[in-house]
Design a protein around this motif. Structure first.
Motif: not given
Ligand code: FE
Length: 183
Positions: A22-24, A32-34, A56-59, A157-159
């Motif tokens: 899960s994303y944080d 899904e977030h990526a 790849l921002h959260d890789i 976009w991340d948000e």
């Molecule tokens: Fe992120």
């Protein structure tokens, strides 16, 4: 020395495995977030490097998860991800955008009260661990950055990339772009 094909396979596998994390504390998986973040970058007609950085921002979170005793905590996932991508041979723009995605949040929180109010509860909690809003000095340095606009866009976009069940293009659709950006 790995070929570009091998590096892209390695990245796609790492992202694929992120479908189960899960994303944080958010209602979407890391994968899904990526994918949602990259799709937002694509639909804004961003250049290839910016789309790849969005994907790849959260890789750094995933690299950390595969190392039982990582030296960098999750708090430093931006720096950790940037370092990983630099070592794989990604261009400076991709590395810089990934490195800055936490700084961009600290910048936006400092200059835009409406943005700060929109942050998800998890993102508000991690903000404190990430150093809180930028000081005036830090804001001036960030504002002078030639990549400031892309950094701020990637952050927005991340948000937004936290929509449960939102349909979007799959990982395979990024393969040739990853290869071309990797050069
Ligand atoms: Fe992120």
């Amino acid at each position: 020395m790995k070929t570009a094909e091998e590096i892209v396979d390695q990245l796609l596998l790492l992202l694929e495995s992120a479908g189960s994390y899960s994303y944080d504390g958010e209602a979407v998986s890391q994968l899904e977030h990526a994918l949602q973040c990259a799709e937002l970058a694509r639909s804004a007609h961003s250049d290839g490097e910016t789309v790849v950085a969005s994907l790849l921002h959260d890789i750094g979170h995933l690299v950390e998860a595969s190392r039982p005793h990582g030296e960098l905590g999750v708090i430093d996932h931006a720096a950790c991800g940037a370092q990983y991508l630099r070592e794989l041979g990604f261009p400076a723009k991709v590395v810089d955008l990934v490195a800055a995605h936490v700084a961009a949040k600290r910048y936006l929180v400092a200059i835009d009260a409406a943005y700060a109010a929109r942050l998800s509860p998890t993102s508000q909690r991690t903000l404190e661990l990430q150093g809180g809003p930028m000081s005036a000095e830090e804001q001036a340095a960030f504002a002078a950055d030639p990549l400031k606009i892309e950094k701020v866009r990637l952050r927005s976009w991340d948000e937004s990339a936290k929509r449960p069940g939102h349909p979007c293009a799959g990982l395979a659709s990024y393969r040739s772009l990853l290869l071309s950006v990797l050069g």
